[in-house]
Design a protein around this motif. Sequence first.
Motif, PDB file in Angstrom:
ATOM      1  N   GLY A  98       0.801  -1.231   0.000  1.00  0.00           N
ATOM      2  CA  GLY A  98       0.000   0.000   0.000  1.00  0.00           C
ATOM      3  C   GLY A  98       0.828   1.273   0.000  1.00  0.00           C
ATOM      4  O   GLY A  98       0.321   2.343   0.335  1.00  0.00           O
ATOM      5  N   ILE A  99       2.111   1.167  -0.358  1.00  0.00           N
ATOM      6  CA  ILE A  99       2.945   2.372  -0.360  1.00  0.00           C
ATOM      7  C   ILE A  99       3.189   2.819  -1.788  1.00  0.00           C
ATOM      8  O   ILE A  99       3.730   2.076  -2.611  1.00  0.00           O
ATOM      9  CB  ILE A  99       4.265   2.100   0.374  1.00  0.00           C
ATOM     10  N   LYS A 100       2.766   4.042  -2.043  1.00  0.00           N
ATOM     11  CA  LYS A 100       2.868   4.537  -3.411  1.00  0.00           C
ATOM     12  C   LYS A 100       3.710   5.797  -3.465  1.00  0.00           C
ATOM     13  O   LYS A 100       3.680   6.611  -2.551  1.00  0.00           O
ATOM     14  CB  LYS A 100       1.470   4.832  -3.959  1.00  0.00           C
ATOM     15  N   PHE A 101       4.439   5.945  -4.560  1.00  0.00           N
ATOM     16  CA  PHE A 101       5.253   7.137  -4.768  1.00  0.00           C
ATOM     17  C   PHE A 101       4.423   8.206  -5.473  1.00  0.00           C
ATOM     18  O   PHE A 101       3.555   7.897  -6.282  1.00  0.00           O
ATOM     19  CB  PHE A 101       6.460   6.790  -5.642  1.00  0.00           C
ATOM     20  N   ASP A 102       4.739   9.460  -5.175  1.00  0.00           N
ATOM     21  CA  ASP A 102       4.053  10.559  -5.854  1.00  0.00           C
ATOM     22  C   ASP A 102       4.746  10.888  -7.161  1.00  0.00           C
ATOM     23  O   ASP A 102       4.167  11.511  -8.046  1.00  0.00           O
ATOM     24  CB  ASP A 102       4.083  11.828  -4.984  1.00  0.00           C
ATOM     25  N   GLU A 103       6.002  10.518  -7.248  1.00  0.00           N
ATOM     26  CA  GLU A 103       6.835  11.021  -8.340  1.00  0.00           C
ATOM     27  C   GLU A 103       8.046  10.101  -8.461  1.00  0.00           C
ATOM     28  O   GLU A 103       8.413   9.416  -7.514  1.00  0.00           O
ATOM     29  CB  GLU A 103       7.260  12.436  -7.918  1.00  0.00           C
ATOM     30  N   GLY A 104       8.680  10.122  -9.627  1.00  0.00           N
ATOM     31  CA  GLY A 104       9.963   9.423  -9.738  1.00  0.00           C
ATOM     32  C   GLY A 104      10.045   8.402 -10.842  1.00  0.00           C
ATOM     33  O   GLY A 104       9.181   8.362 -11.733  1.00  0.00           O
ATOM     34  N   ALA A 105      11.078   7.561 -10.751  1.00  0.00           N
ATOM     35  CA  ALA A 105      11.366   6.575 -11.783  1.00  0.00           C
ATOM     36  C   ALA A 105      10.164   5.668 -12.016  1.00  0.00           C
ATOM     37  O   ALA A 105       9.604   5.136 -11.051  1.00  0.00           O
ATOM     38  CB  ALA A 105      12.571   5.735 -11.358  1.00  0.00           C
ATOM     39  N   GLU A 106       9.780   5.541 -13.266  1.00  0.00           N
ATOM     40  CA  GLU A 106       8.673   4.652 -13.682  1.00  0.00           C
ATOM     41  C   GLU A 106       7.337   5.018 -13.040  1.00  0.00           C
ATOM     42  O   GLU A 106       6.409   4.217 -13.044  1.00  0.00           O
ATOM     43  CB  GLU A 106       8.974   3.177 -13.373  1.00  0.00           C
ATOM     44  N   ILE A 107       7.237   6.217 -12.476  1.00  0.00           N
ATOM     45  CA  ILE A 107       5.960   6.636 -11.879  1.00  0.00           C
ATOM     46  C   ILE A 107       5.337   7.625 -12.851  1.00  0.00           C
ATOM     47  O   ILE A 107       5.974   8.599 -13.241  1.00  0.00           O
ATOM     48  CB  ILE A 107       6.169   7.327 -10.508  1.00  0.00           C
TER      49      ILE A 107
END
Length: 549
Positions: A98-107
């Motif tokens: 359930g941990i998601k990135f807001d920004e970055g590689a492959e996002i």
Amino acid sequence: MDLNKLANALIPDGDLIAPEEYENIFPARDVAKGAEVTRLAPSPTGFIHLGNLYSALADERAAHTSGGVFYLRIEDTDEKRKVEGAVESVIRSLKYFGIKFDEGAEIDSPLNKYGPYYQRQRAKIYRSFAKKLLSQGRAYPCFCTAEELDETRAKQTENKETTGYYGVYAKCRNLSEEEIYKNLQAGKPFVIRLKSQGSIENKRVFRDAIKGEITVTENDQDVVILKSDGIPTYHFAHAIDDHFMHTTLVIRGEEWLSSLPVHLELHEVLGFKPPRYAHTCSLMKMDGDTKRKLSKRKDPELSLDYYRKAGYYPLAVVKYLMTVLNSNFEEWYLKNPDGDYRDFKFKIDKMGKSGALFDLDKLNDVSRNEISKLTPEECYAFLKEWVDEFGTDTDREHFSDKEYILKILALVMGAGGKKKRKDIERAEQGVRIIDYFFDDSFKPERVYRSDAQTVNALLESFAEVYDPADDNQIWFSKVKEVAGKLGFAVDNAAYKADPEAFKGNVSDAAEILRIAVTGGPNSPDLCTIMGILGKDRAVRRLLDGRLNA
Ligand code: GLU
């Protein structure tokens, strides 16, 4: 020495952009005051472990409880350790929890304005800054070979001195202009080193966001900033990236504390204000009576894949880790058993200063508790996800009948009801305990406590009177009737007064039916089970349950 000329000779301008330009290319972020910008910066080695999740959770919480941003940067400067698909595996593993990135590689995000997020793709930026340091005389080329460095290290070790490239050992630090150009003309490979201005005599107080005030000895090592292939070291790259990606808080393992002096000097020489650093303590476990670090070699539970394969409920792992991150989470969890952990006020400065104990038994407790709270739908989704990836073809076939499974789960897990089953800690157990509802995975153990004749007579007579339309009460009265006729006691008091006079109690009779239908002496309400199985299957099981007389 003409430093500009030297810088040009070592790092030709080519397509380089002037260092000052980068301040415009990567302007300050549009976030509120006090918002934390954090990042997970893994090397793509393919091994994503509990420590990464622990760190990522702290990063994610710090960013999202302050209205900030959490991004993913890939530190791929070490080509040798790179593994295909590792980045996708980081994203997939963390998403599972359930941990998601807001920004970055492959996002895929409109916020991606500070990329590229792969360090190898940022080589131009690092070279531009290395060139600047060369022209300022704050960096220099080093032509030492690996053999020479090995020799120096051996000598230092023998003399019981600190190893590394510093002081009198920094051979290339004072090369003359002539020597440098001679080496270049001879085509000797070189690295660029920082010309450290520090001294180990100098100490300063540093405020770590977790450990509080710590004393740091100044750096005096002329560390490599650009390797011979023009790719930076982690030290140099992270300083530049965290500055231009506007990281406010670097949360990383305490194994990086020893590099902190280098990092502080690099920020200083680059003219950057360092981010705040938070060094997390290592995850430890009890091994007999001793506490030791979780190890990749000895502890399979260090790998995140372990939790997925074992079928832990992901939210349980996260909630358990929250108790390790902030010790007051446990109290909050007890008070808010159904609360969203995101409502807990996570505080970076409440993280433990030393050895966080990872306790699998405690995780199992949390997992059992969380699984017991699932509704049939949630439980189905959780088990199905595991079955899809790790189950057998037979499991997958079973789970394609959602309606049937939902009925089973409502009964077996007590899911959604009041009487909840609290002994399931992993998906696989949940899948196995419903096996008996399917003929192809029904493996009965026909161990009855009555003789074959009695067993067979009871099963046959009950098969004859069984009607799925009967409610629980009628069902039970039929059990009594059939059992009574065969010599079982239908009245408990009578049975207690003279047990010898009967073949057993009515519950002994019910046990026979239970073993025939479910394969064993323990199960949830038998009348409901037979209802779920349906008349044909229930009756067939009663009859198949007979013994060879
Ligand atoms: N690339 C480093 C690692 O994988 C990251 C350290 C940091 O977070 O700065 O350990």
